[in-house]
Enzyme design. Structure first.
Site, mmCIF file in Angstrom:
data_model
loop_
_atom_site.group_PDB
_atom_site.id
_atom_site.type_symbol
_atom_site.label_atom_id
_atom_site.label_comp_id
_atom_site.label_asym_id
_atom_site.label_seq_id
_atom_site.Cartn_x
_atom_site.Cartn_y
_atom_site.Cartn_z
ATOM 1 N N GLU A 91 0.829 -1.207 0.000
ATOM 2 C CA GLU A 91 0.000 0.000 0.000
ATOM 3 C C GLU A 91 0.861 1.254 0.000
ATOM 4 O O GLU A 91 0.610 2.191 -0.747
ATOM 5 C CB GLU A 91 -0.943 -0.002 1.210
ATOM 6 C CG GLU A 91 -1.819 1.213 1.325
ATOM 7 C CD GLU A 91 -2.829 1.353 0.189
ATOM 8 O OE1 GLU A 91 -3.314 2.482 -0.020
ATOM 9 O OE2 GLU A 91 -3.150 0.364 -0.493
ATOM 10 N N VAL A 95 10.517 6.421 2.249
ATOM 11 C CA VAL A 95 11.791 6.648 2.920
ATOM 12 C C VAL A 95 11.960 8.155 3.042
ATOM 13 O O VAL A 95 11.779 8.895 2.057
ATOM 14 C CB VAL A 95 12.975 6.024 2.147
ATOM 15 C CG1 VAL A 95 14.299 6.375 2.811
ATOM 16 C CG2 VAL A 95 12.810 4.509 2.053
ATOM 17 N N GLY A 103 19.799 2.764 0.532
ATOM 18 C CA GLY A 103 19.373 1.380 0.370
ATOM 19 C C GLY A 103 18.187 0.956 1.212
ATOM 20 O O GLY A 103 17.804 -0.215 1.198
ATOM 21 N N TYR A 139 11.905 1.164 -9.396
ATOM 22 C CA TYR A 139 11.194 -0.110 -9.492
ATOM 23 C C TYR A 139 11.610 -0.880 -10.743
ATOM 24 O O TYR A 139 11.795 -2.092 -10.710
ATOM 25 C CB TYR A 139 9.680 0.108 -9.485
ATOM 26 C CG TYR A 139 9.157 0.770 -8.231
ATOM 27 C CD1 TYR A 139 9.725 0.541 -6.980
ATOM 28 C CD2 TYR A 139 8.090 1.643 -8.300
ATOM 29 C CE1 TYR A 139 9.234 1.154 -5.841
ATOM 30 C CE2 TYR A 139 7.589 2.263 -7.157
ATOM 31 C CZ TYR A 139 8.166 2.014 -5.930
ATOM 32 O OH TYR A 139 7.685 2.617 -4.804
#
Length: 181
Positions: A91, A95, A103, A139
């Site tokens: 969902e 960061v 990372g 991604y």
């Protein structure tokens, strides 16, 4: 370090949800309260789960101290009728800006991928805003594939209530009278 969230993390998860919403230009849409998050994550039968990314002891900069929560992933199980297995739907992944590039996002995603593999889940899915080029590139670098042929649909507010009323109407003889999940 990635770890499961605890009830003590609810205030920081709530704060990061608001930070994420501000980044996504939708802060006014956040209605969730800490109490709601606590009940959803840690109630009698939780259906949503969270991981926390903490800063490494070796990374202490930008006002972030070792061990501080710097990110989170909030997820739940979904199910594929095609594979006959559960999966994970992510969902939210966030960061904090001062911790990006260290990372943490990749570690959160890797931990969720590990949960999928360990539990025999076949899919790990999430949505990303089409204007969020840095996240899309990130991604893609991990091998995540866009599902361009699918279009997300959402129903809320008055349209949701209107449709729900159809199931409760005495004029509808096929209405659902008692549903439990």
């Amino acid at each position: 370090m990635i770890r499961p969230a605890t009830p003590d993390d609810v205030p920081v998860i709530h704060a990061m949800i608001r930070e994420l919403a501000e980044y996504e230009r939708a802060l006014e849409d956040v209605k969730a309260t800490e109490e709601q998050l606590r009940a959803a994550l840690f109630g009698a039968e939780p259906a949503v789960f969270a991981l926390i990314a903490e800063s490494d002891e070796s990374v202490v900069e930008g006002g972030i101290s070792a061990g501080d929560p710097v990110g989170f992933a909030l997820w739940f199980r979904n199910f594929s009728t095609w594979t006959g297995t559960h999966g994970i739907y992510l969902e939210d992944l966030y960061v904090r800006p001062g911790a990006r590039g260290a990372g943490h996002g990749k570690a959160l995603l890797a931990t969720l991928a590990r949960i999928c593999v360990d539990r025999g889940y076949q899919r790990f899915e999430w949505s990303v805003l089409d204007w969020n080029a840095p996240s899309i590139a990130f991604y893609k670098s991990l091998g995540a594939e866009p599902m361009d042929e699918w279009t997300v649909r959402r129903m809320s507010g008055e349209p949701l209530r209107t449709l729900a009323a159809l199931a409760q109407s005495d004029e509808n003889p096929n209405r659902a009278t008692a549903l439990s999940i």
